[in-house]
Design a protein around this motif. Structure first.
Motif, PDB file in Angstrom:
ATOM      1  N   MET A 280       0.821  -1.214   0.000  1.00 56.54           N
ATOM      2  CA  MET A 280       0.000   0.000   0.000  1.00 56.54           C
ATOM      3  C   MET A 280       0.852   1.259   0.000  1.00 56.54           C
ATOM      4  O   MET A 280       0.556   2.241  -0.687  1.00 56.54           O
ATOM      5  CB  MET A 280      -0.935  -0.009   1.214  1.00 56.54           C
ATOM      6  CG  MET A 280      -2.000  -1.105   1.160  1.00 56.54           C
ATOM      7  SD  MET A 280      -3.055  -1.115   2.617  1.00 56.54           S
ATOM      8  CE  MET A 280      -3.852   0.476   2.454  1.00 56.54           C
ATOM      9  N   TRP A 284       0.901   4.215  -2.866  1.00 51.44           N
ATOM     10  CA  TRP A 284       0.666   5.627  -2.502  1.00 51.44           C
ATOM     11  C   TRP A 284       1.815   6.504  -2.969  1.00 51.44           C
ATOM     12  O   TRP A 284       1.621   7.590  -3.482  1.00 51.44           O
ATOM     13  CB  TRP A 284       0.511   5.720  -0.982  1.00 51.44           C
ATOM     14  CG  TRP A 284       0.278   7.102  -0.479  1.00 51.44           C
ATOM     15  CD1 TRP A 284      -0.846   7.867  -0.592  1.00 51.44           C
ATOM     16  CD2 TRP A 284       1.240   7.900   0.216  1.00 51.44           C
ATOM     17  NE1 TRP A 284      -0.678   9.083  -0.015  1.00 51.44           N
ATOM     18  CE2 TRP A 284       0.616   9.147   0.503  1.00 51.44           C
ATOM     19  CE3 TRP A 284       2.552   7.703   0.636  1.00 51.44           C
ATOM     20  CZ2 TRP A 284       1.270  10.163   1.179  1.00 51.44           C
ATOM     21  CZ3 TRP A 284       3.200   8.717   1.323  1.00 51.44           C
ATOM     22  CH2 TRP A 284       2.561   9.935   1.584  1.00 51.44           C
ATOM     23  N   LYS A 287       1.619   7.057  -6.719  1.00 56.78           N
ATOM     24  CA  LYS A 287       0.567   8.007  -7.061  1.00 56.78           C
ATOM     25  C   LYS A 287       1.038   9.447  -6.849  1.00 56.78           C
ATOM     26  O   LYS A 287       0.769  10.334  -7.669  1.00 56.78           O
ATOM     27  CB  LYS A 287      -0.675   7.729  -6.234  1.00 56.78           C
ATOM     28  CG  LYS A 287      -1.465   6.530  -6.698  1.00 56.78           C
ATOM     29  CD  LYS A 287      -2.734   6.377  -5.893  1.00 56.78           C
ATOM     30  CE  LYS A 287      -3.565   5.223  -6.406  1.00 56.78           C
ATOM     31  NZ  LYS A 287      -4.823   5.083  -5.641  1.00 56.78           N
TER      32      LYS A 287
END
Length: 333
Positions: A280, A284, A287
């Protein structure tokens, strides 16, 4: 008087003669009757002795058919004899082999009049052979025995006196691999892995046990027993394994407060969580980097190169007639 005595004696002689003749005749008739019956009795005795001799001969004959159950340990040698018939009388010997999990096959040997013979077979397993030369011994040997040799083996012998056969129900024994270990606090696992047939397990002392059986495709069975002892006075336990191939007995000391399995559980729980967090976080971060690049592309102006405009300017200045007339009007005014 003397005359009278002589006359009476003479009269008695014929009477005595008649009685003697009658007794002799009766005695002769009885003797003839007795002698006439004696040949029949002799015949009966001779028949009885002949039947008893035939019974003795029948008891000494080889049985025409028979079956035997045979168990053999894996990785050993097995010898299967044929019926005990003299080889000089054997014409054809045939072994018919019917496996449990494989196609059947035949091994045969036919003798000829010259003392030799011809051998025929469609068996591809090189571990199944004649014990010696088939003209010397018709026995079959399997060396070494493996689990796929389970099945029925029949020897058929053809002789001028008749046919004889004997069959063997062959069962291959596989010794299990026995293990004993402590899985968690005061809980012990005893395993008998891949045995044929299935092994039997017992505990000393008895505890709260849960048995399990796992059947494999090759006919072997894994037996597992998991036992727990809640009483603190039990310090050592033993697992006994019983099998046709042998018996085993293993012991283990119960360790108080064994926390290794709990630590393993904690590691198994934390590791997936950390793995998910890392994935995760990586997504992130990717992004954020991608958004920054998009903003930089929107704010930057697109430069126009001068080289691309120069041909147009030269065209408007040199080849545009509207531009030339406008310039002339301005000059005249």
């Amino acid at each position: 008087m003397p005359c009278f005595g002589r006359t009476s004696d003479l009269q008695l002689l014929p009477i005595l003669t008649v009685f003697l003749a009658a007794g002799y005749i009766s005695a002769g008739v009885e003797g003839f009757t007795t002698s006439g019956n004696s040949p029949q009795q002799m015949g009966q005795n001779s028949n009885g002795s002949a039947s008893s001799m035939d019974g003795k001969q029948n008891h000494t004959k080889v049985p025409t058919e028979g079956n035997t159950s045979l168990t053999v340990l894996e990785d050993t040698k097995a010898v299967l004899p044929c019926p005990p018939v003299p080889l000089t009388n054997v014409v054809v010997t045939t072994w018919k082999i019917m496996f449990r999990d494989k196609p059947s096959c035949i091994k045969a040997y036919r003798r000829n009049e010259k003392g030799g013979g011809n051998e025929t077979t469609n068996c591809t397993d090189e571990r199944i052979t004649w014990l010696y030369r088939p003209e010397q011994d018709c026995s079959l040997q399997i060396d070494p025995v493996v689990i796929t040799h389970d099945g029925f083996y029949r020897c058929e012998v053809v002789t001028p006196d008749g046919n004889f056969q004997h069959g063997y129900h062959l069962q291959v024994l596989v010794a299990p691999e026995v293990t004993l270990f402590q899985s968690e606090n005061r809980t012990v696992v005893c395993k008998a892995v891949a045995g044929k047939p299935a092994a039997r397990l017992s505990w000393t002392p008895e505890g709260d046990c849960v048995p399990e059986h796992k059947y494999w495709g090759n006919g072997t069975v894994t037996v597992q027993s998991t036992c727990h002892w809640a009483e603190s006075n039990v310090s050592t336990v033993s697992c006994s394994v019983f099998h046709e191939a042998g018996n085993w007995s293993l012991s283990i000391e119960l360790k108080q407060g064994a926390k290794t399995p709990e630590n393993l559980r904690i590691i198994c729980i934390i590791f997936p969580i950390l793995f998910v967090l890392v994935i995760m976080g990586s997504i992130w971060l990717l992004k954020i980097i991608g958004c920054r690049k998009c903003k930089m592309k929107k704010t930057e102006p697109t430069p126009v190169e001068e080289d691309e405009m120069q041909p147009y300017e030269s065209y408007t200045e040199k080849s545009n007639p509207l531009y030339d007339t406008t310039e002339r009007v301005l000059k005249t005014s």
